[in-house]
Design a protein around this motif. Sequence first.
Motif, PDB file in Angstrom:
ATOM      1  N   VAL A 348      54.747  31.223   3.860  1.00  0.00           N
ATOM      2  CA  VAL A 348      53.719  31.844   3.022  1.00  0.00           C
ATOM      3  C   VAL A 348      54.405  32.823   2.083  1.00  0.00           C
ATOM      4  CG1 VAL A 348      51.712  33.374   2.995  1.00  0.00           C
ATOM      5  CG2 VAL A 348      51.886  31.613   4.737  1.00  0.00           C
ATOM      6  N   HIS A 349      53.971  32.856   0.831  1.00  0.00           N
ATOM      7  CA  HIS A 349      54.531  33.792  -0.146  1.00  0.00           C
ATOM      8  C   HIS A 349      53.396  34.391  -0.970  1.00  0.00           C
ATOM      9  CE1 HIS A 349      57.072  34.450  -4.046  1.00  0.00           C
ATOM     10  NE2 HIS A 349      56.831  35.581  -3.409  1.00  0.00           N
ATOM     11  N   LEU A 361      51.225  31.354  -2.276  1.00  0.00           N
ATOM     12  CA  LEU A 361      51.765  30.004  -2.176  1.00  0.00           C
ATOM     13  C   LEU A 361      52.091  29.728  -0.711  1.00  0.00           C
ATOM     14  CD1 LEU A 361      54.295  30.128  -5.167  1.00  0.00           C
ATOM     15  CD2 LEU A 361      51.833  29.701  -5.224  1.00  0.00           C
ATOM     16  N   ALA A 362      51.738  28.558  -0.229  1.00  0.00           N
ATOM     17  CA  ALA A 362      51.960  28.252   1.186  1.00  0.00           C
ATOM     18  C   ALA A 362      52.390  26.805   1.352  1.00  0.00           C
ATOM     19  CB  ALA A 362      50.692  28.518   1.993  1.00  0.00           C
ATOM     20  N   LEU A 363      53.163  26.594   2.412  1.00  0.00           N
ATOM     21  CA  LEU A 363      53.651  25.259   2.752  1.00  0.00           C
ATOM     22  C   LEU A 363      53.126  24.910   4.137  1.00  0.00           C
ATOM     23  CD1 LEU A 363      55.534  23.092   1.544  1.00  0.00           C
ATOM     24  CD2 LEU A 363      57.411  24.155   2.810  1.00  0.00           C
ATOM     25  N   LEU A 412      61.154  22.055  -0.117  1.00  0.00           N
ATOM     26  CA  LEU A 412      60.360  22.876  -1.044  1.00  0.00           C
ATOM     27  C   LEU A 412      60.320  24.312  -0.552  1.00  0.00           C
ATOM     28  CD1 LEU A 412      58.612  22.819  -3.609  1.00  0.00           C
ATOM     29  CD2 LEU A 412      56.623  22.382  -2.135  1.00  0.00           C
ATOM     30  N   ASN A 413      60.577  25.248  -1.467  1.00  0.00           N
ATOM     31  CA  ASN A 413      60.677  26.673  -1.138  1.00  0.00           C
ATOM     32  C   ASN A 413      59.537  27.427  -1.806  1.00  0.00           C
ATOM     33  OD1 ASN A 413      61.374  29.351  -0.739  1.00  0.00           O
ATOM     34  ND2 ASN A 413      63.447  29.156  -1.548  1.00  0.00           N
ATOM     35  N   VAL A 414      58.701  28.104  -1.018  1.00  0.00           N
ATOM     36  CA  VAL A 414      57.567  28.831  -1.581  1.00  0.00           C
ATOM     37  C   VAL A 414      58.014  30.000  -2.455  1.00  0.00           C
ATOM     38  CG1 VAL A 414      55.933  28.207   0.244  1.00  0.00           C
ATOM     39  CG2 VAL A 414      57.339  30.279   0.489  1.00  0.00           C
ATOM     40  N   ASN A 415      59.258  30.426  -2.312  1.00  0.00           N
ATOM     41  CA  ASN A 415      59.757  31.533  -3.118  1.00  0.00           C
ATOM     42  C   ASN A 415      60.292  31.080  -4.474  1.00  0.00           C
ATOM     43  OD1 ASN A 415      59.412  33.723  -1.118  1.00  0.00           O
ATOM     44  ND2 ASN A 415      60.884  32.527   0.055  1.00  0.00           N
ATOM     45  N   ASP A 416      60.477  29.783  -4.647  1.00  0.00           N
ATOM     46  CA  ASP A 416      60.872  29.229  -5.943  1.00  0.00           C
ATOM     47  C   ASP A 416      59.587  28.864  -6.680  1.00  0.00           C
ATOM     48  OD1 ASP A 416      61.791  27.800  -8.120  1.00  0.00           O
ATOM     49  OD2 ASP A 416      63.317  26.708  -6.992  1.00  0.00           O
TER      50      ASP A 416
END
Length: 620
Positions: A348-349, A361-363, A412-416
Amino acid sequence: MYNSLEQALLDLEKAGMLKRIHEEVDTYLEMAEIAREAFDNNGPALLFEKVKGSKFQAAANIFGSRERIEFLFRDTLKSTQAAVQFKSNPVEFFKRFNPAELTRAAFAGMRALPKKSGSIRDFEECTLADLPQIVSWPEDGGAFITLPQVATRPSENAGILQTNVGMYRVQISGNDYQKAEGVFCGECGLHYQIKRDIARHHQKAIDEGRPLKVSIFIGGAPAHTIAAVMPMPENLSELVFAGMLGGRRFRYFIHDGYVISSDADFCILGEMASDLKPEGPFGDHVGYYSGKHPFPYLNVKKVLCKKGAIYPFTVVGRPPKEDTLFGEFIHEITRPMVPASIPGVHAVHAVDAAGVHPLCLALGSERFRPYASPAEREPMELLKTANALLGFNQVSLSKYLMLAAKEDCPNLNVNDIPAFFTHLLERVDFKRDLHFQTSTTIDTLDYTGTSLNHGSKLVMVAAGAKRRELRKFASDLNSLQLPANFTNARIAMSGVIAIQWIGSDVNSGINELREALARWEFHENYPWVSIVDDTSTINLEANDCQSLNDFLWMTFTRSNPAQDIYGVNEHFIDKHWAIDAPMIVDARIKPRHQKVLSVSTQVKTRAKQILQKAGIGRSA
């Protein structure tokens, strides 16, 4: 480990991470701007030795760099992380058994329980007026305490581990608050936002017909300040975390039903009044003022201080600021708690550049139909996960929640942020994957909604195969025929453009823009369009982080999904709102919005001059 704030500041100074300001500084705008300037230029922590109108020294920018935070907690961070990992997932912890980690977790646990120590005789009495009366922004309603540790219990007889500690701004002057006079100790405003644990204690006190006793600690060991903003699970006291991170059990005693921190520099004790009083305005962390509204306030009974007490404060404004680093540090510690609390969530970001709560943003996982081909897969488990996230801790304040399936892109990176937007916009089905909550509660600091605490949310979910190819060629914009009052279209990210509005009526122009976008040959390749007041700083080709941050800040702090989102060919399918690409977000400043924060050039120049005299920063 530190026994006091002074001890921590001296340690920072010895390490070259703190500078003293010898010159007398004004609490009205000047101190706050000095602190902001120091932070913005990666400056040191500051100790103000001469504060105009107060006998107390003050400190700022203590947590203003990641280097300083890691220095302050260099002896306890790993053990705290080990303890959180163990608490979050004991099975996994022991599965990858590491004796060193187990030892660290055990030591952290031993320091977790608060310890009864000290007495009222360790303090002197003072008044609210004796505290540095720091006013951060020109239209603030008065002076505010910005690093308070607000402690409450569900009842006076409740155990110490039932104590909740939160950080809610405290207004100590201005508006209708009564000043101290004779034996009367005055009043102070307490702005707690919705969905905070203090509300449960307040409601219980109201139900029982008694005033809620509130203790406000200022200063003490740095870990105590961090603990006050820690998102602890309900019914687990922040005092436990304060002991773990501080490397020393939280010291306290009880006086007249109040919990008092033995190590605090200041303690304000008071009872919640039975009515409300206007609180604010206040220049807030989203980059705008929050307005004046009725909020709870305290009838102050005592103001206590230690001999030689130091008054810590922070300043907020448009991110990034010092509270940005609070969030990053806390997220690093609590990262294991999210998957353990919500199965299927991987990351989570809460996006700081967008004001934190406006965009998350979440994965997650999409496992409901493992046999489905990529072309057949659709968001199903993700919808369940989205509902869980919107009921989880501070994530519940999210206004835009974007959730993607990890199975589609394991790396996939929520911080990107650009990569995440690209992944989601390539896959989202605008006829199916936009889910609105059209009349709900939103963050108290968000003024894009219909009224205080009221607004809407949008959940965007994406799973399965790509539906479209995104583009990011400036030449594509040459064929976009914009209607009157729309100009300066810029690409913010792949598939994302911002268009500037230069008209006067913010309610006009949407239909014409929608028609122009429908005719554009690349409308499917640019599925996100934001209408903003100024696109001059948005420039994808510059590869500038500030360009992306400007886009995020304008788009998500200036839009309310239910009121401000449009699309091509809007229609309903079984009461579900559906569109063709692109989705249009009206992020223009509206009359209902609050003012953007700013200070005069004179104040900025004076702040730079003071820092320069102290050997900090650049010439004004």
